[in-house]
Design a protein around this motif. Structure first.
Motif, PDB file in Angstrom:
ATOM      1  N   LYS A 852      10.998  -3.208 -22.524  1.00 58.09           N
ATOM      2  CA  LYS A 852      11.683  -4.047 -23.461  1.00 58.09           C
ATOM      3  C   LYS A 852      13.324  -4.035 -23.526  1.00 58.09           C
ATOM      4  N   VAL A 853      13.771  -2.716 -23.594  1.00 56.05           N
ATOM      5  CA  VAL A 853      15.203  -2.545 -23.623  1.00 56.05           C
ATOM      6  C   VAL A 853      15.837  -3.101 -22.240  1.00 56.05           C
ATOM      7  N   LEU A 854      15.387  -2.518 -21.310  1.00 63.07           N
ATOM      8  CA  LEU A 854      15.995  -3.270 -19.680  1.00 63.07           C
ATOM      9  C   LEU A 854      15.948  -4.611 -19.707  1.00 63.07           C
ATOM     10  N   ALA A 855      14.918  -5.284 -20.347  1.00 59.61           N
ATOM     11  CA  ALA A 855      14.738  -6.814 -20.235  1.00 59.61           C
ATOM     12  C   ALA A 855      15.406  -7.331 -21.621  1.00 59.61           C
ATOM     13  N   SER A 856      16.443  -7.040 -22.016  1.00 62.06           N
ATOM     14  CA  SER A 856      16.895  -7.170 -23.473  1.00 62.06           C
ATOM     15  C   SER A 856      18.544  -7.728 -23.066  1.00 62.06           C
TER      16      SER A 856
END
Length: 1146
Positions: A852-856
């Motif tokens: 989630k963090v990397l795709a935020s």
């Protein structure tokens, strides 16, 4: 969020490629709770490597809550790629393992697999093995012919005069309903002691032969007793053969009278149901007793064929089909005024299992009506046999006619099609009880070199539908030595439990004359057979030097595999051969068709091809490069092939001459070292002869260590190549622990385990506690992740396998992981090979949060960016997970990671089960390609039985009016009914319901079936791609992009707003199937060749013995007597008669 400080490791990648550390999972806190429990926010710089931070800060914005732009999602994809690569560079240890191999270069040599030399050597070894069996066969056949020629026929021979071991005696004594128990057998049956023999997988006695006689043949008949008398002399020849070649397995003589004598003696494996085994119906006997056949079966379905007679005909046709092998061709037609095929087959087709199944099902639909028209039936049959535009046997040609009788001799048809050469034999079968004149039927058979048979009841079907083989054997017998050629069969299941075998066959001829100065006898005595277990042939092939994806295979003239790693029938039926085509064992393509044709033609060849292969777990498809090399196996009908990937051209051979080093490395196999060095699984291979095998790897390792304390790796009883490589790889992988893994904190990067697996058979899992949840196969060559990693560049993700019918993954134990692996490629002196695979096991839930963090769209603030009323930004996978679906899907279409918490327990499922609409869109936009194939070796549970009631099966049940009608009691129908009832009292399996009789029988609980398999793999689209799922008001935007150097697809999509646009769901699971349409397949038959020899004609053949009537006309007195016997409960026990030709007298 709380972030642990990085610990210092032995080596680090470039700062720009550093991985994102992540907290280890502790208590079960949700994302928000974790954030609150972590204390004050940390700078984003602590979350991301420096060079990843800059593009993140520059990430563009758009209108409030807009779908992410393409370049934004490409930016997320790059971050994911770099994160995966960073973790694998730190923990995978690919580069470090390369250096370790180079540092230990003096401990091994690089050997080369030379395909042409390898395949020629193996072919030569197989030829030598089979040639030893051929010599034994010839000795047996010669001896049998001489013994029979010297034997003096005894008309007055009695059962008590013959002493032999009856293989079924023990089973019959245990069966109170046995015919011999009730009647009291007079034969002197031996009682033997047996010892367990691992070679036979059975208890045997090497001092005697055993005899098996079919249930429907009377053991006390004169023919059988004389047969037992002269074949007893074969016992000494069997023993002498074994003395000369101790590796011989079953030696068998199958007699044309139905008697089977085999060596060594062992009790017969009696089935739960009635034993219907008859050697004359076995594939090896049929192949040895006659040349290939082109057969047309025509069935009279005129109105005169009563219900009972028609049932007899249907059963007779099915039994006739069972006498045909894959070398034969057949068609079946029904006729009255006109003739028509019973099935969709309009011409002769190969008599393989699937085609015969079509015929058997079609025959059941025949209906009697109209008038008899023999002319229509025979003209149709001759036209079929004259069709030269199709593939066929081109040897024996015959017509088999089943009828209840008629007066027309259709001489004009025979004059037109068959005379004067009479190249087509005509066999006629009078079926049922009737008073018709059978002379026309006898005439048809006798004037066309055939034979006339009568089938008055169900008890006569099996014998009379197989004795035509005696007639076909005449030209073989008259050809003499020219016809004495050994043939090798297809693969089939041994009836005595030996497993899958091939059999060498040699016909045995009757060398006697009927009288002084008379013609030579032209009857075949039987067939000699010697079995060769497939496992014995496999032992001649190289195993571990070819690598995990290299293998040897062999095929016959039909294209059926004799050897192949995919030859794994789940159920076995000893009545049918195992016929798996090479193109069904692998995924068919034009290159393989060409290779198959060349092998069938007996040519040598070599070809490098690009082809598709199915993964070992049958979930994935890979496009790979393979080198095929093939040569014929001389003196046989087989051809041998070798398949090698380019990276298996070379392999490592350890050279551990230093015994001190051997001991040092061996210590790393001891469980006492596992806590510091990681757990070691060893491949369960045959390292030494005295090593006890075990399915439990811990126990197997214990057995291995105990044996190694007694012997050295250089012991003669051990496989030195396997042992040295195993010990070398133990030391190599321990050095990887020492240099890379031991100083790393796996929890910092949310890893459950790291591992290394080698060709030498070592799997080292670190830390030791991670081995408790390690479920991969300890044999690397049988581990799907290992074989796929060798065939694919980059990082191969393997989510836990899930079945849609099973419950979701359990996340409570914190042990669910995702395997990521990659091959270690070495280049040593210009020679490239891949001796190992390394990888990590990701913590599923922690990496889902990281995903989630990397795709935020996070900025330098630790808090996620949020869109307010006056701000403009794009949605991302973290903040907007209620509106945006973000997933990683692997190349097989299985879910790997998702930003939806409720989907975490669906990881490993086919994505269509998670989001059918989106998966269909990915398929329609060519992100995925579908491959469908059929598994012909599957096992299926039987269909639930219907309400069978108590009525006997297949019996005409007369009405009350029939019983009250005196005319009915004197009719043929009544007589036939009583005859079947009497037969049924003996052979009750014809009448009892299958489920009750088969209770507890594994053969009935599971049966062979066809399963349709569907796999998906990446299509031609490699670029980033935006699209819309057009569904009116329910339309969805989505973006998909392949992640470089992985087998992953990154997909971002709007969550569906409604369910009004239901799309078809793609299916991936295996489904039951009838297979491809047989009616279409026969129009484009696969290339094959029949046996090289054909004996269908001899000018000196005597055709005067062509059958004669032996009908038993019903009489009222006899019928009344039989009825009284039935009512008194005293059923007579008729002795089924052996139908022997006069010249069968020995």
């Amino acid at each position: 969020m709380a972030v642990r400080a990085r610990t210092c490791g032995a080596s680090r990648p470039d700062p720009a490629r550093k991985a994102l550390p992540w907290p280890s999972r502790g208590s079960r806190l949700g994302p928000g709770a974790r954030r609150r429990a972590a204390g004050p926010p940390r700078p984003l710089a602590l979350l991301l490597p420096p060079l990843l931070l800059l593009p993140l800060l520059a990430a563009p914005g758009a209108s409030a809550y807009s779908f992410p732009q393409q370049h934004t999602m490409q930016h997320w994809a790059r971050r994911l790629e770099q994160e995966i690569d960073g973790v694998m560079r730190i923990f995978g240890g690919v580069q470090q393992l390369r250096e370790i191999y180079k540092d230990n270069r003096n401990l091994f040599e690089v050997q080369e697999n030379e395909p042409q030399k390898l395949v020629e050597k193996v072919a030569g070894d197989i030829e030598s093995l089979l040639d030893r069996k051929v010599q034994a066969l010839k000795r047996l056949a010669d001896a049998a012919e001489n013994f029979q020629k010297a034997h003096r026929w005894q008309d007055n021979i009695k059962e008590e005069d013959i002493v032999y071991y009856d293989a079924k005696a023990d089973a019959e004594l245990d069966d109170p309903e046995s015919e011999d128990v009730e009647r009291g057998s007079k034969a002197s049956t031996l009682r033997l002691d047996f010892v367990e023999d691992s070679n036979f997988k059975n208890k045997v006695n090497y001092s005697y032969t055993a005899v098996q006689i079919p249930t429907d043949i009377y053991k006390g008949s004169t023919v059988i007793l004389n047969e037992l008398n002269w074949t007893e002399a074969l016992e000494n020849v069997f023993m002498e053969n074994r003395r000369q070649d101790p590796t011989l397995l079953w030696q068998v003589f199958g007699s044309a009278t139905g008697v089977t004598r085999y060596y060594p003696a062992t009790p017969w494996r009696a089935p739960k149901k009635i034993d219907l085994y008859d050697v004359r119906r076995r594939p090896w006997y049929i192949q040895g007793a006659s040349s290939p056949k082109d057969m047309v079966i025509i069935v009279d379905v005129s109105g005169s064929v009563s219900g009972l007679t028609l049932k007899l005909m249907k059963t007779s046709v099915c039994e006739m089909l069972d006498t045909l092998s894959d070398d034969d061709y057949v068609n079946v037609a029904s006729f009255n005024e006109k003739a028509q095929p019973v099935s969709c087959f309009t011409h002769l087709v190969q008599a393989n299992v699937r085609n015969k199944k079509v015929f058997k099902e079609a025959v059941q639909g025949m209906v009697a009506k109209g008038t008899t028209g023999y002319k229509a039936g025979f003209e149709y049959a001759f036209d079929q046999l004259q069709n030269s535009n199709i593939t066929r046997a081109n040897c024996n040609k015959m017509i088999m006619m089943f009828t209840d009788g008629g007066e027309d001799r259709v001489q004009d048809v025979f004059e037109k099609y068959n005379w004067p050469n009479r190249t087509v034999r005509v066999f006629t079968f009078s079926v049922g009880q009737h008073n018709y004149d059978v002379t026309p039927l006898q005439w048809m058979a006798c004037t066309n070199k055939g034979y006339y048979f009568e089938i008055p009841s169900i008890g006569a079907i099996r014998i009379n539908t197989q004795e035509y083989l005696d007639v076909l054997g005449r030209p073989m017998v008259l050809a003499g030595k020219e016809a004495k050629q050994v043939q090798w069969t297809n693969v089939y299941e041994d009836a005595l439990g030996l497993g899958m075998v091939v059999t060498g066959t040699l016909p045995v001829f009757n060398l006697t004359q009927d009288g002084p100065g008379e013609k030579k006898n032209q009857l075949i005595l039987g067939v000699m057979g010697i079995d060769v277990a497939l496992n014995d042939i496999k032992r001649l092939t190289p195993n571990y030097t070819l690598g995990a994806n290299g293998y040897v295979f062999a095929i016959d003239l039909n294209g059926y595999v004799l050897l192949h790693p995919n030859l794994k029938p789940q159920t076995t039926n000893f009545r049918e051969p195992v016929t798996l085509d090479f193109l069904d064992a692998e995924l068919e393509d034009e290159n393989k068709e060409e290779i198959r044709r060349s092998m069938i033609d007996g040519n040598k060849g070599h070809k490098q091809i690009r082809t598709l292969v199915k993964s070992l777990d049958e979930r994935y498809i890979d496009e790979v490069t393979r080198n095929y090399t093939w040569v014929p196996i001389r003196s046989t009908n087989y051809s041998l092939g070798l398949v090698l990937p380019p990276y298996s051209t070379f392999y490592l051979q350890a050279n551990l001459s230093d015994q001190i080093l051997q001991v040092k490395y061996f210590e790393f196999l001891l469980p006492s070292s596992f806590e510091s060095e990681g757990h070691v699984f060893i491949a369960p291979r045959e390292y030494c002869k005295d090593l006890n095998a075990s399915d439990n790897n811990t126990e197997f390792l214990k057995n291995f260590i105990e044996l190694m304390e007694k012997v050295t790796p250089d012991s003669k009883q051990c496989n030195n190549f396997l042992l040295h490589n195993l010990i070398l790889d133990t030391g190599i992988t321990q050095q990887l622990v020492e240099r890379v893994w031991r100083d790393q904190d796996l929890n910092t990067y949310s890893l459950l385990a790291v591992f290394a697996t080698t060709d030498g058979g070592i799997t080292r899992v670190f830390p030791n506690k991670a081995a408790e949840d390690w479920t991969e196969n300890p044999e690397p060559f049988n581990a799907s992740f290992y074989r796929r990693s060798l065939d694919n560049h980059g990082y191969v993700f393997k989510p836990p396998q899930q079945n849609a019918l099973l419950r979701p993954l359990e996340l409570e134990n914190d042990t669910v992981g995702i395997l990521v692996s990659t091959a270690v490629e070495l280049s040593l002196g210009g020679r490239t090979l891949r001796p190992a695979v390394v990888g990590v096991k990701l913590d599923l839930e922690a990496w889902a949060e990281k995903f989630k963090v990397l795709a935020s769209n996070r900025t330098h603030q630790d808090q996620p960016q949020k869109c307010g009323p006056n701000s403009h930004c794009e949605m991302d996978c973290e903040v907007n997970n209620e509106d945006l679906l973000c997933v990683l899907i692997d190349d097989g279409g299985f879910l790997v990671l998702s930003n939806q918490n409720h989907q975490w327990d669906q990881v490993g499922r086919f994505f269509s089960e998670v989001d059918a609409n989106l998966m269909l869109a990915l398929y329609n936009n060519s992100f995925y390609t579908r491959k469908e194939s059929y598994d012909y070796q599957a096992a299926c549970a039987p269909l639930p039985p219907g309400n069978l009631g108590a009525a006997p099966r297949g019996i005409f049940v007369p009405t009350i009016a029939d019983f009250l009608n005196l005319a009915w009691w004197t009719s043929a129908a009544a007589w036939s009914l009583f005859q079947q009832l009497l037969y049924g009292l003996i052979y009750h399996s014809w009448f009892q319901a299958d489920p009750a009789e088969a209770e507890g029988n594994p053969e009935v609980r599971e049966s062979s079936c066809v399963m349709k398999q569907t796999q998906y793999y990446f299509g031609s689209v490699n670029a980033s791609y935006n699209a819309i799922i057009d569904c009116g008001n329910c339309s969805r935007l989505f973006h998909a992009q392949r992640l470089i150097n992985t087998n992953l697809l990154f997909v971002v999509a709007e969550k569906p707003l409604c369910s009004q646009c239901e799309a078809g769901r793609l299916l991936q699971k295996e489904t039951h199937s009838d297979g491809p349409e047989q009616c279409e397949l026969v129009q484009r038959p696969r290339y094959r060749r029949g046996p090289h020899i054909c004996f269908d004609y001899n000018a000196t053949e005597d055709t005067s013995d062509c059958g004669r009537g032996a009908s038993f006309p019903p009489s009222l007195g006899v019928l009344v007597s039989l009825q009284l016997l039935l009512l008194l409960g005293l059923p007579p026990r008729p002795q089924p008669q052996v139908h022997a030709h006069p010249s069968r007298r020995l």
